[in-house]
Design a protein around this motif. Sequence first.
Motif, PDB file in Angstrom:
ATOM      1  N   UNK A 192       0.725  -1.430   0.076  1.00 32.35           N
ATOM      2  CA  UNK A 192       0.087   0.094  -0.046  1.00 32.35           C
ATOM      3  C   UNK A 192       1.022   1.184  -0.168  1.00 32.35           C
ATOM      4  N   UNK A 193       0.212   2.437  -0.314  1.00 33.70           N
ATOM      5  CA  UNK A 193       0.910   3.569  -0.246  1.00 33.70           C
ATOM      6  C   UNK A 193       0.988   3.951   0.986  1.00 33.70           C
ATOM      7  N   UNK A 194       2.143   4.939   1.291  1.00 35.42           N
ATOM      8  CA  UNK A 194       2.318   5.617   2.652  1.00 35.42           C
ATOM      9  C   UNK A 194       0.977   6.553   2.703  1.00 35.42           C
ATOM     10  N   UNK A 195       0.455   6.469   4.051  1.00 37.66           N
ATOM     11  CA  UNK A 195      -0.609   7.223   4.418  1.00 37.66           C
ATOM     12  C   UNK A 195      -0.430   8.123   5.748  1.00 37.66           C
ATOM     13  N   UNK A 196      -0.938   9.202   5.655  1.00 35.97           N
ATOM     14  CA  UNK A 196      -1.064   9.992   6.915  1.00 35.97           C
ATOM     15  C   UNK A 196      -1.792   9.311   7.885  1.00 35.97           C
ATOM     16  N   UNK A 197      -1.258   9.680   9.134  1.00 35.60           N
ATOM     17  CA  UNK A 197      -1.909   8.927  10.516  1.00 35.60           C
ATOM     18  C   UNK A 197      -2.090  10.256  11.332  1.00 35.60           C
ATOM     19  N   UNK A 236       8.801  19.033   9.771  1.00 38.75           N
ATOM     20  CA  UNK A 236       8.911  20.101   8.776  1.00 38.75           C
ATOM     21  C   UNK A 236       7.998  21.480   9.595  1.00 38.75           C
ATOM     22  N   UNK A 237       8.405  22.335   8.319  1.00 39.79           N
ATOM     23  CA  UNK A 237       7.909  23.857   8.804  1.00 39.79           C
ATOM     24  C   UNK A 237       6.700  24.004   8.685  1.00 39.79           C
ATOM     25  N   UNK A 238       5.958  23.300   7.919  1.00 43.41           N
ATOM     26  CA  UNK A 238       4.573  23.399   7.596  1.00 43.41           C
ATOM     27  C   UNK A 238       3.611  22.206   8.120  1.00 43.41           C
ATOM     28  N   UNK A 239       2.454  22.570   8.712  1.00 44.95           N
ATOM     29  CA  UNK A 239       1.747  21.681   9.483  1.00 44.95           C
ATOM     30  C   UNK A 239       0.737  21.320   8.568  1.00 44.95           C
ATOM     31  N   UNK A 240       1.357  20.157   7.661  1.00 47.86           N
ATOM     32  CA  UNK A 240       0.492  19.540   6.431  1.00 47.86           C
ATOM     33  C   UNK A 240       0.213  18.144   6.827  1.00 47.86           C
ATOM     34  N   UNK A 241      -0.303  17.506   5.776  1.00 52.16           N
ATOM     35  CA  UNK A 241      -0.783  16.001   5.807  1.00 52.16           C
ATOM     36  C   UNK A 241      -0.089  15.162   4.890  1.00 52.16           C
ATOM     37  N   UNK A 242       0.869  16.044   4.275  1.00 52.14           N
ATOM     38  CA  UNK A 242       1.765  15.320   3.148  1.00 52.14           C
ATOM     39  C   UNK A 242       3.126  15.617   3.084  1.00 52.14           C
ATOM     40  N   UNK A 243       3.613  16.958   3.097  1.00 49.33           N
ATOM     41  CA  UNK A 243       4.919  17.349   2.772  1.00 49.33           C
ATOM     42  C   UNK A 243       5.783  17.644   3.957  1.00 49.33           C
TER      43      UNK A 243
END
Length: 120
Positions: free
Chosen positions: A43-48, A99-106
């Motif tokens: 499966x692809x990596x997913x956000x938790x 990371x610097x940004x509060x994101x679900x992917x980057x």
Amino acid sequence: QVQLVESGGGLVQAGGSLRLSCAASGRTFGSYAMAWFRQAPGKEREFVARITRSAERTDYTDSVKGRFTISRDNAKNTGYLQMNSLKPEDTAVYYCAAGLAYTKDSYAYWGQGTQVTVSS
């Protein structure tokens, strides 16, 4: 640069609990948002889950809401993922990221991953 090292994975029965840790070294951990991701076989990596720099906000993928809790201790340069009521479908390699940004992917920085296996 930030180096991340996960620990705390292992084998647990369904319904059990694990606490993952993410130890950070390098630049100030508190300067970065942090997240946990997972990747199951095939499966692809997913956000938790994710957490802001000062822990004022958190966010979870729907499948773990009410069961997982993300937290951090900036004084210890460590992030955590408390996982309760584990299910076989939670089996995956879990990665922490910063990371610097509060994101679900980057995210710019990633750990090497820790295996979580939930038996039925």
